[in-house]
Design a protein around this motif. Structure first.
Motif: not given
Length: 165
Positions: A34-35, A38, A77-78, A116
């Protein structure tokens, strides 16, 4: 000559077939970072097909479909700017790394950070197309590149586990 041929066939089999296992749909773990938070958030998916291997965290590949619109995803989203798919075994025919890579470069597909540090220094990246097709793989991140080369982790990286030092 016969021994060399047998050794060559065995080596080929070990590299291309032996260590891969199919990832069950219930173990798929489709997520996007998520932007806002995180954190990786689970998303709905369909028609999942995946492979992985205990021999290397980089052997993960998956193909599936996302019912979520690409426009909504880019706002939520990133994006992974340095997405570079890794070649899959030929028998895993839903994943064409060369085509996915070309589509990422041309903007036909967009790369997202799926998770990540799936394992230290390795991120899950997902290329998503406007029609909902999605392709995932694992890729070494910036911290992993430094630590796996035998250097100390930079300040912005978490400390590596003992096994990578």
């Amino acid at each position: 000559m016969l021994i060399a041929l047998i050794a060559g066939v065995a080596l080929y089999y070990l590299q291309v077939y032996a260590y891969y296992e199919e990832v069950a749909v219930e173990d798929a773990n489709v997520q996007f970072v998520s932007l806002i938070s995180g954190e990786a958030e689970p998303l709905t998916f369909e028609n999942y097909k995946g492979i992985d291997s205990l021999s290397s965290p980089l052997r993960y590949r998956a193909c599936y479909e996302m019912p979520t619109s690409l426009a909504m995803m880019t706002e939520t989203y990133q994006i992974a700017d340095e997405a570079a798919p890794r070649v899959a075994p030929d028998w895993f025919d839903c994943f064409d790394a060369r085509q996915i890579g070309a589509d990422l470069e041309s903007g036909i597909a967009i790369g997202f950070l799926g998770q990540k540090d799936v394992t230290y220094g390795i991120d899950r990246i997902v290329a998503v197309y406007d029609d909902g097709r999605a392709y995932a793989w694992h890729q070494i991140n910036d911290c992993g590149e430094v630590v796996f080369d035998g250097n100390p982790a930079p300040e912005n990286c978490p400390p590596p586990p003992e096994s990578t030092r």
